[in-house]
Motif scaffolding. Sequence first.
Motif, short mmCIF file in Angstrom:
data_model
loop_
_atom_site.label_atom_id
_atom_site.label_comp_id
_atom_site.label_asym_id
_atom_site.label_seq_id
_atom_site.Cartn_x
_atom_site.Cartn_y
_atom_site.Cartn_z
N ASP A 16 1.00 -0.78 0.35
CA ASP A 16 0.20 0.07 0.20
C ASP A 16 1.18 1.33 -0.38
N LEU A 17 2.15 1.08 0.93
CA LEU A 17 3.15 2.34 0.89
C LEU A 17 3.31 2.85 -0.87
N SER A 54 9.49 2.35 5.09
CA SER A 54 9.43 0.85 4.59
C SER A 54 10.49 1.15 3.24
N GLY A 56 11.45 -1.00 0.52
CA GLY A 56 11.42 -0.81 -0.59
C GLY A 56 10.15 -0.03 -0.82
N ILE A 219 9.17 -6.09 12.83
CA ILE A 219 8.95 -5.89 11.57
C ILE A 219 7.31 -6.45 10.84
C1 LIG Z 1 12.83 -2.36 8.07
C2 LIG Z 1 13.39 -3.52 7.49
O1 LIG Z 1 14.13 -4.71 8.17
N1 LIG Z 1 13.26 -3.54 5.78
C3 LIG Z 1 13.97 -5.04 5.85
C4 LIG Z 1 12.69 -5.38 4.24
O2 LIG Z 1 12.30 -4.35 3.45
P1 LIG Z 1 11.00 -4.57 2.69
O3 LIG Z 1 11.87 -3.43 1.76
O4 LIG Z 1 11.36 -5.63 2.15
O5 LIG Z 1 9.86 -4.01 3.52
P2 LIG Z 1 9.67 -2.98 3.87
O6 LIG Z 1 11.24 -2.29 4.53
O7 LIG Z 1 8.86 -2.17 3.28
O8 LIG Z 1 8.65 -3.39 4.77
C5 LIG Z 1 8.88 -3.01 6.23
C6 LIG Z 1 7.62 -3.11 7.16
O9 LIG Z 1 6.92 -2.41 6.71
C7 LIG Z 1 5.78 -3.04 6.43
N2 LIG Z 1 5.12 -2.81 4.77
C8 LIG Z 1 5.42 -2.39 3.69
C9 LIG Z 1 5.65 -1.85 2.54
C10 LIG Z 1 3.72 -1.49 2.48
O10 LIG Z 1 3.60 -0.89 1.47
N3 LIG Z 1 2.96 -1.25 3.75
C11 LIG Z 1 3.59 -1.77 5.00
O11 LIG Z 1 2.97 -2.16 5.50
C12 LIG Z 1 5.68 -4.49 5.93
O12 LIG Z 1 5.23 -5.60 5.57
C13 LIG Z 1 6.65 -4.41 6.83
O13 LIG Z 1 5.36 -5.04 8.03
O14 LIG Z 1 13.01 -6.52 4.16
C14 LIG Z 1 14.05 -6.45 3.60
C15 LIG Z 1 14.62 -8.29 3.04
O15 LIG Z 1 14.37 -8.93 3.69
C16 LIG Z 1 15.09 -5.73 3.89
O16 LIG Z 1 16.34 -5.91 2.95
C17 LIG Z 1 15.06 -4.06 4.47
O17 LIG Z 1 15.90 -4.15 5.21
#
Ligand SMILES: CC(=O)N[C@H]1[C@@H](OP(=O)(O)OP(=O)(O)OC[C@H]2O[C@@H](n3ccc(=O)[nH]c3=O)[C@H](O)[C@@H]2O)O[C@H](CO)[C@@H](O)[C@@H]1O
Length: 314
Positions: A16-17, A54, A56, A219
């Motif tokens: 969503d973000l 986030s 990503g 996380i």
């Molecule tokens: C903060 C963190 O530790 N991030 C890790 C995460 O990054 P990755 O980019 O995959 O994950 P995010 O940092 O986006 O996600 C962190 C949190 O935000 C939430 N979320 C994310 C995007 C969104 O649109 N909505 C939302 O709610 C996710 O569900 C999660 O609970 O996994 C990667 C691969 O394993 C790691 O390299 C990153 O270091």
Amino acid sequence: MLSQPGGCEIGPRPIDLHLRSLRELGANIEEKHGFLICEAKELKGAEIQLDFPSVGATENIILSAVFAKGTTIIRNAAKEPEIIDLERFINRMGGKVKGAGTATVTIEGVEKLHDVEHGIIPDRIVAGTYLVAAAITGGKIELTNVIPEHLQSVIYKLRESGCRVDVKNRAISLEAPDKLISIDSLKTLPYPGFPTDMQSQMMALMSVADGISIFVETIFENRFKHAEELTRMGANIKVNGRIALIKGVKRLTGAKVTAKDLRGGAALILAALAAEGETIIENIKHIDRGYDNIHGIIEGLGGKIIKRDTPIQD
Ligand SMILES: CC(=O)N[C@H]1[C@@H](OP(=O)(O)OP(=O)(O)OC[C@H]2O[C@@H](n3ccc(=O)[nH]c3=O)[C@H](O)[C@@H]2O)O[C@H](CO)[C@@H](O)[C@@H]1O
Ligand SMILES: C=C(OP(=O)(O)O)C(=O)O
């Protein structure tokens, strides 16, 4: 048109973000039958406030804003080293990104970028995994071509477990103690907190440490699947939602286990190195996704590991 993203099953992993931010930049995105249909004649700079930093989403916004008209400001941006590396890469190509590594990243749109040769930063999670390999086997290791600053939270916990860790400019050496000791608590957090991607490997280590450790995974909602597999190998781990309690045992024993995700799979390799007898790890495709030649490297370090392309029959 894109399919919905995949990746490890460690929780719902919403996007969503990403979608909201790209829409704020002017993209038209429709979600249909598991696909994302994206369209934009032109993107325009915007002020974007992320609800969560986030990684990503921060990267996606930076990439989209490079060619957007005007200025984009991301607030509550992720601060991971990979974001700084992305900024360096884009700026070397002629882009205008600043603030990476802080909570506010600003991107000034440009017309075009030019070619560049860029070496990406060393993988801090792969480095951390090999540090734990030495720690769990009572060994010694020196890692070169690493950036110790990126591993500070991991080094801190390894020292707490009794390991001697020495840091040089681009090198880290670790010497395991005679007896590993439990770490009181480990909480995963966005950088510079303890990385969620190192939680499983640390859990394998604490499975054989003296005492009780408490892990809190903040996380991802479902990132303790390796606990059940470690338990098959004799570990004493209780999981309740996002909390795991690990009571160290004297010895793990080899068993047939399954890699449920990438880092959980790596944790099983680490546990197997310390376990008595033979361990068979199935579903290694997850591990292959994040580690180049892990079996070859572990073999080079003195571990006995064979990679097979076909499952082993009972
Ligand atoms: C903060 C963190 O530790 N991030 C890790 C995460 O990054 P990755 O980019 O995959 O994950 P995010 O940092 O986006 O996600 C962190 C949190 O935000 C939430 N979320 C994310 C995007 C969104 O649109 N909505 C939302 O709610 C996710 O569900 C999660 O609970 O996994 C990667 C691969 O394993 C790691 O390299 C990153 O270091
Ligand atoms: C969960 C991970 O990767 P992905 O986001 O690709 O699933 C990981 O690197 O530990």
